[in-house]
Design a protein around this motif. Structure first.
Motif, PDB file in Angstrom:
ATOM      1  N   LEU A 204      -6.784  -2.936  -0.505  1.00 12.50           N
ATOM      2  CA  LEU A 204      -6.843  -4.692  -0.262  1.00 12.50           C
ATOM      3  C   LEU A 204      -8.215  -5.141  -1.119  1.00 12.50           C
ATOM      4  O   LEU A 204      -8.026  -6.248  -1.824  1.00 12.50           O
ATOM      5  N   ALA A 205      -9.226  -4.347  -1.106  1.00 11.67           N
ATOM      6  CA  ALA A 205     -10.616  -5.010  -1.710  1.00 11.67           C
ATOM      7  C   ALA A 205     -10.151  -4.846  -3.300  1.00 11.67           C
ATOM      8  O   ALA A 205     -10.440  -5.832  -4.057  1.00 11.67           O
TER       9      ALA A 205
ATOM     10  N   TYR B 136       4.133  -1.796   3.272  1.00 10.62           N
ATOM     11  CA  TYR B 136       3.412  -3.072   2.775  1.00 10.62           C
ATOM     12  C   TYR B 136       2.569  -2.641   1.677  1.00 10.62           C
ATOM     13  O   TYR B 136       2.330  -3.371   0.669  1.00 10.62           O
ATOM     14  N   GLU B 137       1.768  -1.350   1.760  1.00 13.66           N
ATOM     15  CA  GLU B 137       0.863  -1.230   0.626  1.00 13.66           C
ATOM     16  C   GLU B 137       1.944  -0.919  -0.734  1.00 13.66           C
ATOM     17  O   GLU B 137       1.526  -1.300  -1.634  1.00 13.66           O
TER      18      GLU B 137
ATOM     19  N   GLY C 194      -3.050 -12.186  -6.006  1.00  9.29           N
ATOM     20  CA  GLY C 194      -3.043 -13.056  -4.844  1.00  9.29           C
ATOM     21  C   GLY C 194      -1.805 -12.767  -4.037  1.00  9.29           C
ATOM     22  O   GLY C 194      -1.915 -13.075  -3.006  1.00  9.29           O
ATOM     23  N   GLN C 195      -0.766 -12.397  -4.690  1.00  7.36           N
ATOM     24  CA  GLN C 195       0.538 -11.974  -3.937  1.00  7.36           C
ATOM     25  C   GLN C 195       0.493 -10.760  -3.397  1.00  7.36           C
ATOM     26  O   GLN C 195       1.120 -10.461  -2.218  1.00  7.36           O
ATOM     27  N   ALA C 196      -0.565  -9.760  -3.737  1.00  3.23           N
ATOM     28  CA  ALA C 196      -0.602  -8.544  -3.318  1.00  3.23           C
ATOM     29  C   ALA C 196      -1.370  -8.549  -1.776  1.00  3.23           C
ATOM     30  O   ALA C 196      -1.108  -7.750  -0.999  1.00  3.23           O
TER      31      ALA C 196
ATOM     32  N   GLN D 271      -3.359  -6.756   3.235  1.00  2.00           N
ATOM     33  CA  GLN D 271      -4.262  -7.223   4.760  1.00  2.00           C
ATOM     34  C   GLN D 271      -3.184  -6.697   5.696  1.00  2.00           C
ATOM     35  O   GLN D 271      -3.704  -6.176   6.820  1.00  2.00           O
ATOM     36  N   LYS D 272      -1.830  -6.810   5.623  1.00  7.97           N
ATOM     37  CA  LYS D 272      -1.069  -6.337   6.745  1.00  7.97           C
ATOM     38  C   LYS D 272      -1.006  -4.881   6.750  1.00  7.97           C
ATOM     39  O   LYS D 272      -1.126  -4.485   8.058  1.00  7.97           O
TER      40      LYS D 272
END
Length: 197
Positions: A90-91, A53-54, A67-69, A74-75
Motif C-alpha cells: 500500500l505504501a 485484492y493484493e 492510483g488504481q492500485a 487499502q482493502k
C-alpha cells in the motif's frame, strides 16, 4: 515460467488455485486484461480474501497505475492490518503516485510494517522516500542508514547515520537510534566485519 504455469493450469481448470495461478502468469506475460478477469472472478467469490485484492493491486502497479492500485491495497490492509507485506505494498503504491499528500499516509503504513519486520531493506528504502517527499532530510538520512545497516554495508550506514545525528534533536529517540547505528557500524569496521562500502 509463464508457459509452464499456463500448461499446468489450463483455462479448462476453473478451480480457485488455477485462476490465481493464471492471474499471476498473465500479469507476467503481460496480458493485464486476462489477469484482471481471473482475479476479478476470485474477488467476486471471496470478497474477504485480502490476497486477491493484493494481486489486483499488483496488476495495476504492473500497468503503471498506482492510483488504481491504492483502493485494492487499502482493502487488503483493512482485511489484514497486521500483515507487513500488505502495508508495504500500500505504501509503495501511495509513494508511486508522487502525490505529496500521500507521503504521510504512506509513512504511517511503513511504520506499521516495520513494527513487525524492522530489517526489511525495501521497507527502509520506501521510508527514506516518504521522508524525502515530506522534506524531512534528517529522518530520510536515518532511514537510509537503517537501509544500509540492514543490507550489511556498514560504511554507508555510518555516513548516513552521521548525517542524521547531526540534524536530529539531541537526546531524542531518533537521535539515539542514529547513535546506536554509529556505535554498531564503528565496531564492525574496527573488527573488519563490514561489507565493502
Amino acid at each position: 515460467p509463464v508457459k509452464d504455469a499456463l500448461k499446468r493450469f489450463p483455462v479448462s481448470d476453473t478451480s480457485a488455485p488455477a485462476r490465481y495461478a493464471r492471474a499471476m502468469a498473465y500479469m507476467r506475460q503481460p496480458d493485464f486484461k486476462k489477469a484482471l478477469a481471473e482475479i476479478d472472478s476470485l474477488i467476486a467469490e471471496e470478497p474477504n480474501n485480502p490476497y486477491f485484492y493484493e494481486v489486483r493491486g499488483q496488476i495495476y502497479m504492473s500497468m503503471a497505475k498506482p492510483g488504481q492500485a491504492i483502493p485494492d491495497y487499502q482493502k487488503s490492509v483493512s482485511l489484514r492490518p497486521r500483515a507487513p507485506q500488505l502495508r508495504l505494498a500500500l505504501a509503495t503504491s501511495q509513494l508511486a503516485t508522487e502525490d505529496p499528500a500521500l507521503a504521510a499516509p504512506a509513512l504511517a503504513n511503513l511504520k506499521a510494517a516495520s513494527l513487525v519486520e524492522n530489517d526489511d531493506v525495501f521497507t527502509w528504502y520506501e521510508t527514506a522516500q516518504a521522508y524525502s517527499m515530506l522534506n524531512n532530510e534528517p529522518m530520510a538520512n536515518l532511514a537510509t542508514a537503517e537501509l544500509w545497516y540492514n543490507a550489511g554495508d556498514c560504511k554507508k550506514a555510518l555516513v548516513f547515520a552521521t548525517r542524521a545525528r547531526g540534524k536530529l534533536p539531541q537526546g531524542s529517540a531518533d537521535w539515539q537510534q542514529a547513535n546506536d547505528i554509529l556505535g554498531a557500524t564503528t565496531a564492525q569496521i574496527k573488527d573488519h566485519e563490514c561489507a565493502p562500502g
